[in-house]
Design a protein around this motif. Structure first.
Motif, PDB file in Angstrom:
ATOM      1  N   UNK A 112      73.530  37.817  79.944  1.00 56.94           N
ATOM      2  CA  UNK A 112      73.961  38.266  79.218  1.00 56.94           C
ATOM      3  C   UNK A 112      74.095  39.803  80.217  1.00 56.94           C
ATOM      4  N   UNK A 113      72.869  40.266  80.317  1.00 53.57           N
ATOM      5  CA  UNK A 113      72.331  41.424  80.746  1.00 53.57           C
ATOM      6  C   UNK A 113      72.762  41.665  82.127  1.00 53.57           C
ATOM      7  N   UNK A 114      72.754  40.664  83.331  1.00 60.20           N
ATOM      8  CA  UNK A 114      73.286  41.170  83.808  1.00 60.20           C
ATOM      9  C   UNK A 114      74.903  41.686  84.115  1.00 60.20           C
ATOM     10  N   UNK A 115      75.473  41.285  83.235  1.00 59.26           N
ATOM     11  CA  UNK A 115      77.018  41.439  83.204  1.00 59.26           C
ATOM     12  C   UNK A 115      77.185  42.875  82.565  1.00 59.26           C
ATOM     13  N   UNK A 160      72.437  29.479  90.203  1.00 60.43           N
ATOM     14  CA  UNK A 160      71.059  29.776  89.490  1.00 60.43           C
ATOM     15  C   UNK A 160      71.807  29.291  87.898  1.00 60.43           C
ATOM     16  N   UNK A 161      73.212  29.064  87.837  1.00 60.81           N
ATOM     17  CA  UNK A 161      73.571  28.511  86.324  1.00 60.81           C
ATOM     18  C   UNK A 161      72.494  27.553  85.406  1.00 60.81           C
ATOM     19  N   UNK A 195      69.883  32.961  78.688  1.00 64.87           N
ATOM     20  CA  UNK A 195      72.065  33.621  78.504  1.00 64.87           C
ATOM     21  C   UNK A 195      71.663  34.433  78.133  1.00 64.87           C
ATOM     22  N   UNK A 196      70.448  34.995  78.338  1.00 76.65           N
ATOM     23  CA  UNK A 196      70.078  36.808  77.766  1.00 76.65           C
ATOM     24  C   UNK A 196      69.914  37.280  79.247  1.00 76.65           C
ATOM     25  N   UNK A 221      73.625  37.041  70.522  1.00 80.18           N
ATOM     26  CA  UNK A 221      73.811  35.809  70.017  1.00 80.18           C
ATOM     27  C   UNK A 221      72.348  35.547  69.789  1.00 80.18           C
ATOM     28  N   UNK A 222      72.066  35.170  71.279  1.00 81.20           N
ATOM     29  CA  UNK A 222      70.430  34.054  72.182  1.00 81.20           C
ATOM     30  C   UNK A 222      69.549  35.320  71.733  1.00 81.20           C
TER      31      UNK A 222
END
Lengths: 243, 692
Positions: free
Chosen positions: B638-641, B588-589, B634-635, B107-108
């Protein structure tokens, strides 16, 4: 000279960092039955996997019926007429017996009459006919092996690679499976039989290939194997008769 | 009669549930991925449809075809080609984490591409608003509007189509075969690559259809509503056992009907009704997961040819030479000290506040280390447990007037107690089901308990004062920083103690092999309950600290369940087992989006201070918006996961291991030279000695 049903030329193969085959060359002619014997971990199943395209070799080439298929996806091998019945469980547990068969029949020859193939499969293995609606995962080990065989045999492949067919089967079932293998050879299908059980393998084979630690150490007719047969089975050379 | 009418009213809603649930079942059946990102894919199609219809004023059919039949399958194809084809033989956990990362990132990305402005009144996928005038005679008791008819018709077509696909077609048969074992399917002559691509494209089309159809139900288009609706539909998915399409359809309809009947028959304005109506799907999902027979014993069908893959790399090397451990500890201490001094003397109020929030989040992250990293349980409700800690702290302090620090302890105990109650039934579930049950719990908590005044204090969050510890007044952020550091260190020691102790070893054994662990007498459920309870307590601790930090216990500001999902994705990609990763990901967050914000503001500021810059440079510079910061962050989370499948131990842990191994090798090679050892001997024993 006709093209070989299968020809491995100077093949090396590895699982990640672990090398399993060293410069293996192997040829199976049309209609010929070859037994591949050796101890645990000698690389027999690896050869079977290379022969059906499951494991791409790190070097060397594979020709099927004169066509170079090195590095192609396994389904190209299947369509070229190589049938592989892998070691252990090799049926789709979540599909029924009929669906397992249908999958293979319709993939191999889209135009063929699947119903006739199905009938032929149940003629070869009547047990399967009785259980055609059952999920393959609920079959016994022997029945699963029969299903795996039925799936490939009905299509009359150019070459059948049979990996450890006797493993874990009751002697009576093993005998049954080898009876069918004999029938298959008689219809002109070449065989590459991977076996620890020497007696069965030697009874059916025109030629024997012995593997030791990833290398071919003997390639010739069974009667020339002689006393070697008692020494080839363990990597450390200790005598062993398979039971 | 009245009841029947309510029931019929529920059918259209039921169809919405059914459509989403069937889409999930299709993806699971054909790819083995329990695809939470389904909501993200639906969102992209909905946004494309919105832009084409409303902004570009395309005709309905053209916009529908482009958004559902072109864009959606392309996304599916892209996901399959760049991502899921490499995950075919990965475990269900890796696939779930990957889809979680995608759910956050997709979504981001869409917002970056199409702009992040609010999109009000999503356009419908039908022509007329109401049909009652011409379809129903005067005096009909109830009418269906066009949207409901469109949804019901689409759902029916989809369900019948999929049943036909799986029962009667060759492609359906191949899809089922490929998902069990792509290699075995290839041996039967099936091109599994193509089948897998087709499966992803088909399920993506379904996601797109669902997104476009469902979007008009909401006042504005946003991914959170879609995802919440998807989780509600999960009850139907579980009803169908994750595989049966007719049962899933039935489950969706039943859920809609049940909701409508309850809404009609329960007295209005009671607590029960207000809480139960929105939360019913989550309650049903939770109960189904716990009580549906057969789910607990579901075993994943392993690919019989999985051994063709190279064996996985050996587990992270933990036995390091003592001098490395000492050195690392000294290095860590020095680095922490420098960071502390910088925070104390250099940082201004803004950055100091962010650093404190980050450090507090790292406490909550440590609860994830216990439950996810050590316990192997993908808990998606740690944010809810943290909220429980915060609320308990606030309520205890407000009601009794005890010092805040005492309230903090009460929060930990209450969160742990709730965690224990939740753990007892939940730990018996397998991987995916446990994740779903905890997700259901998080949403139940959000929709039932958060609105209650005895939990959250109602509409206005309860304020929490900063405590005074001895001579130190913690309302000074610098003193509070010290307090937080002490708390985080204490938590870290608890986690390390647990990890190196008996329970930690039990959990590790259970993760390696349940059966082998049971055979040497380890009580698996008990060890997992202990881990889950301790993790809940730690989460409550983190939540309490958050409340103290902000001065109030606010659910919206600190603990929405989606934020909790981002935490999981972030921690798992940093490394689910190491304290270092928890601290880094917590900091980091908060710090990373702030840094990005500053970074993206730079070009704009530069243009302002250089008015005579060429216009094309200025227009490029002005195109960079500071509002991108949150999206980009956020992207990346997400890509980290997504990288989890490659580095299950986490990127930070992988990096540390690699550099320590390199260091050890270099030092030992040098020692080897000095001792005139034969060539290679320095490397040999070194490599051997560092393997467990």
């Amino acid at each position: 000279m006709t093209a070989a049903a299968l020809e491995l030329d100077h093949v090396d193969a590895a699982y990640g960092p672990f090398r399993a085959l060293f410069d293996v060359s192997l040829r199976v002619d049309p209609g010929e039955a070859v037994a591949l014997v050796g101890a645990h971990g000698a690389g027999k199943s690896t050869i079977a996997r290379v022969a059906s395209g499951l494991l791409p070799p790190t070097s060397g080439t594979i020709h099927v019926d004169g066509t170079d298929l090195t590095g192609r996806a396994p389904f190209h091998y299947a369509r070229a007429g190589i049938a592989h019945a892998p070691e252990g469980r090799s049926t789709f547990a979540s599909l029924t017996v009929t669906e397992n068969l249908e999958l293979a029949f319709r993939a191999a020859r889209p135009k063929r009459d699947v119903a006739a193939d199905m009938k032929e499969a149940f003629r070869l293995f009547p047990k399967l006919g009785e259980r055609h609606d059952q999920l393959a995962g609920t079959l016994s080990g022997g029945e699963q092996r029969m299903l795996a065989l039925a799936r490939v045999l009905v299509l009359r492949p150019r070459l059948l690679v049979a990996d450890e067919l006797s493993l874990g089967l009751a002697p009576i079932v093993t005998a049954e499976v080898y009876r069918v293998l004999g029938q298959v050879r008689d219809t002109g299908t070449a065989l590459l039989v991977v076996e620890q059980h020497l007696d069965h393998a030697l009874a059916i084979a025109d030629r024997v290939v012995v593997l030791q630690q990833g290398e071919v150490t003997f390639d010739g007719p069974p009667d020339r194997l002689g006393d070697l047969s008692s020494t080839v089975l363990l990597p450390d050379g200790s005598p062993s008769r398979a039971t | 009669m009245q009841l029947l009418e309510y029931a019929i009213r529920g059918v259209p809603t039921g169809c919405v549930f059914a459509l989403l649930a069937v889409g999930l079942v299709l993806t699971y059946k054909t790819s083995g991925v329990f695809n939470l990102a389904f909501a993200g894919q639906a969102y992209v199609s909905a946004i494309v449809y919105y832009e084409l219809r409303k902004e570009l004023e395309w005709p309905l059919v053209a916009a529908g075809v482009v958004s559902i039949l072109i864009v959606a399958p392309l996304i599916g194809l892209l996901l399959e080609r760049v991502l899921f084809r490499y995950l075919r033989s990965a475990g269900s956990m890796a696939k779930l984490v990957t889809s979680l990362g995608l759910l956050i990132a997709i979504p981001e990305i869409a917002k970056l591409v199409f702009g992040s402005e609010t999109r009000k009144n999503p356009p419908p996928l039908w022509w007329v608003r109401r049909t009652d005038e011409w379809l129903w005679p005067e005096g009909a008791t109830f009418v269906l509007d066009a949207g409901q008819i469109a949804t019901m018709a689409s759902t029916l077509i989809v369900v019948v189509g999929l049943v036909v696909l799986f029962r009667f077609t060759n492609l359906g048969l191949r899809m089922r075969a490929v998902v069990e074992s792509p290699r075995l399917a290839e041996l039967s002559g099936v091109d599994s690559e193509r089948v897998s691509m087709a499966a992803w494209m088909l399920s993506s089309v379904l996601a797109g259809l669902a997104g476009v159809l469902v979007a008009p139900l909401f006042a504005s288009l946003n991914p959170f509503d879609l995802f919440t609706l998807l989780v509600a539909a999960l009850a139907a998915t579980v009803f169908g056992g994750l595989t049966s399409i007719p049962l899933t359809f039935l489950g969706g309809i039943l859920l809609g009907v049940l909701q409508a009947v309850l809404a009609g028959t329960l007295p209005t304005d009671s607590v029960l009704t207000n809480g139960l109506r929105p939360s019913l799907p989550f309650v049903v999902l939770f109960l189904l997961l716990l009580f549906r027979p057969g789910l607990r014993s579901t075993r994943e069908l392993a690919d019989p040819l999985a051994t063709v893959d190279a064996p996985p790399p050996p587990p992270v090397v933990r036995a390091r030479p003592p001098w490395v451990a000492t050195g690392a500890r000294a290095f860590g201490t020095v680095a922490a000290l420098i960071a502390f001094l910088v925070s104390w003397f250099v940082l201004d109020q803004y950055w100091l506040g962010l650093a404190i929030s980050g450090l507090i989040l790292s406490v909550t992250m440590m609860s994830l280390i216990v439950v996810v990293g050590m316990g192997g349980m993908l808990s998606l409700c740690q944010a809810a447990l943290a909220a429980i800690g915060a609320f308990a702290l606030a309520q205890v302090v407000q009601a009794t007037g005890v010092p805040v620090v005492v309230g903090l302890v009460a929060g930990v105990l209450i969160a742990a107690a709730v965690g224990a109650l939740l753990a007892v039934p939940v730990v018996r579930l397998d991987g995916v089901y446990l994740a779903l049950a905890t997700l259901a719990f998080a949403l139940m908590f959000q929709s039932i308990f958060v609105p209650l005044s005895w939990v959250s204090g109602g509409a206005v969050p309860i304020s929490v004062p900063r405590p005074v510890v001895g001579p130190l007044d913690l309302s000074d952020d610098r003193y509070f920083l010290v307090f937080v550091i002490v708390c985080a260190t204490a938590t870290a020691l608890v986690v390390i103690r647990l990890r190196e102790g008996t329970t930690g070893r039990f959990l590790q054994a259970l993760q390696t092999s349940d059966v082998a662990a049971a055979s040497i007498g380890i009580n698996g459920p008990r060890a997992r309950v202990v881990a889950f309870t301790i993790a809940a307590g730690i989460a409550g601790f983190g939540g309490g600290l958050t409340a103290i930090d902000l001065g109030q216990a606010s659910y919206e500001a600190s603990f929405p369940y989606l934020i909790g999902l981002v935490w999981v994705a972030l921690l798992v990609s940093a490394g689910a087992r190491s304290i270092q990763a928890a601290v880094m990901s917590g900091l980091f967050f908060f710090l990373f989006p702030a840094l990005l914000d500053k970074l993206f503001a730079l070009p704009g500021n530069w243009v302002e201070s250089n008015p005579d810059a060429p216009s094309w440079v200025a227009s490029i510079a002005n195109a960079v918006q500071p509002t991108w910061a949150q999206s980009v962050a956020f992207i990346l989370f997400g890509i980290g996961a997504i990288t989890y499948a490659k580095h299950p131990e986490g990127s930070i842990e992988a990096q540390t291991t690699a550099s320590i191994n390199a260091l050890v090798r270099r030092v030992e090679a040098r020692n080897g030279d000095r001792e005139q050892a034969p060539v290679g001997a320095g490397v040999g024993p070194g490599a051997g000695g560092s393997t467990p």
